[in-house]
Design a protein around this motif. Structure first.
Motif, PDB file in Angstrom:
ATOM      1  N   GLY A 100     -53.624 -17.721 -57.934  1.00 41.87           N
ATOM      2  CA  GLY A 100     -51.884 -18.203 -57.855  1.00 41.87           C
ATOM      3  C   GLY A 100     -51.706 -17.630 -59.298  1.00 41.87           C
ATOM      4  N   GLN A 101     -51.965 -16.505 -60.018  1.00 42.66           N
ATOM      5  CA  GLN A 101     -51.781 -15.747 -60.825  1.00 42.66           C
ATOM      6  C   GLN A 101     -51.380 -14.281 -60.416  1.00 42.66           C
ATOM      7  N   PHE A 102     -51.212 -13.862 -58.598  1.00 39.57           N
ATOM      8  CA  PHE A 102     -50.867 -12.271 -57.954  1.00 39.57           C
ATOM      9  C   PHE A 102     -49.826 -12.439 -58.054  1.00 39.57           C
ATOM     10  N   SER A 145     -53.977  -8.728 -53.946  1.00 38.23           N
ATOM     11  CA  SER A 145     -54.621  -9.671 -52.877  1.00 38.23           C
ATOM     12  C   SER A 145     -56.620  -9.837 -53.157  1.00 38.23           C
ATOM     13  N   TRP A 146     -57.012  -9.965 -52.577  1.00 37.63           N
ATOM     14  CA  TRP A 146     -58.819 -10.370 -52.619  1.00 37.63           C
ATOM     15  C   TRP A 146     -58.947  -8.815 -52.319  1.00 37.63           C
ATOM     16  N   ASP A 147     -58.283  -8.564 -51.114  1.00 38.94           N
ATOM     17  CA  ASP A 147     -58.569  -7.149 -50.741  1.00 38.94           C
ATOM     18  C   ASP A 147     -58.556  -5.884 -51.792  1.00 38.94           C
ATOM     19  N   TRP A 204     -57.387  -4.425 -59.423  1.00 40.38           N
ATOM     20  CA  TRP A 204     -57.124  -5.565 -60.220  1.00 40.38           C
ATOM     21  C   TRP A 204     -58.140  -5.974 -60.922  1.00 40.38           C
ATOM     22  N   GLU A 205     -58.371  -6.127 -62.199  1.00 40.00           N
ATOM     23  CA  GLU A 205     -59.659  -6.977 -62.478  1.00 40.00           C
ATOM     24  C   GLU A 205     -58.962  -7.945 -63.039  1.00 40.00           C
ATOM     25  N   VAL A 206     -60.148  -9.142 -63.577  1.00 40.52           N
ATOM     26  CA  VAL A 206     -59.795  -9.961 -64.052  1.00 40.52           C
ATOM     27  C   VAL A 206     -59.685 -10.317 -65.955  1.00 40.52           C
ATOM     28  N   PRO A 260     -55.543 -12.389 -63.517  1.00 39.21           N
ATOM     29  CA  PRO A 260     -55.406 -11.072 -62.896  1.00 39.21           C
ATOM     30  C   PRO A 260     -54.477 -10.199 -63.561  1.00 39.21           C
ATOM     31  N   LEU A 261     -55.215  -8.866 -63.851  1.00 42.81           N
ATOM     32  CA  LEU A 261     -53.731  -7.294 -64.316  1.00 42.81           C
ATOM     33  C   LEU A 261     -54.377  -5.983 -63.594  1.00 42.81           C
ATOM     34  N   TRP A 262     -53.465  -5.981 -63.354  1.00 40.15           N
ATOM     35  CA  TRP A 262     -54.163  -3.985 -62.198  1.00 40.15           C
ATOM     36  C   TRP A 262     -54.605  -3.425 -63.479  1.00 40.15           C
ATOM     37  N   LYS A 263     -55.916  -2.975 -63.457  1.00 36.52           N
ATOM     38  CA  LYS A 263     -56.542  -2.061 -63.908  1.00 36.52           C
ATOM     39  C   LYS A 263     -56.235  -1.827 -64.621  1.00 36.52           C
ATOM     40  N   ARG A 264     -55.525  -0.340 -64.492  1.00 31.65           N
ATOM     41  CA  ARG A 264     -54.885   0.341 -65.615  1.00 31.65           C
ATOM     42  C   ARG A 264     -54.061  -0.326 -66.729  1.00 31.65           C
TER      43      ARG A 264
END
Length: 107
Positions: free
Chosen positions: A53-55, A60-62, A67-69, A95-99
């Motif tokens: 819900g926060q994407f 996406s899950w794929d 992205w990380e939690v 969820p947050l993009w890894k960078r």
């Protein structure tokens, strides 16, 4: 046998892999002072829905791994066990993009 099944499920179900990762992180920080499952405060399906819900655009899950939690308030901010338990709760996760997670820092 059970470990092999869990590894196989993790490979085929990124939502499950994410759930187990969040539980492992809580277990590491709690070090036996509390239950990671209870601290998280939800089951797999609820966490999956909360995170999805926060994407943001492109998530996406794929793409889990790109992205990380992220703990919105870092676990390192806790000064007491009660604060630590509260920060392990699923409502403190996004969820947050890894960078961006690496730039944010924290623990």
């Amino acid at each position: 046998m059970a470990r092999a099944r869990e590894q196989q499920r993790g490979k085929s179900d990124p939502g499950y892999r994410m759930f187990r990762s969040v539980q492992r992180r809580a277990g590491q920080v709690l070090r036996g002072r509390g239950s990671p499952r209870e601290a998280l405060g939800c089951d797999l399906e609820r966490l999956r829905g909360h995170i999805a819900g926060q994407f943001t655009h492109g998530m996406s899950w794929d793409r889990y791994g790109q992205w990380e939690v992220d703990h919105i308030i870092p676990l390192s901010a806790a000064r007491t066990l009660d604060q630590l338990l509260a920060l392990c709760h699923f409502r403190n996760l996004q969820p947050l993009w890894k960078r961006y997670n690496l730039l944010k820092g924290g623990a």
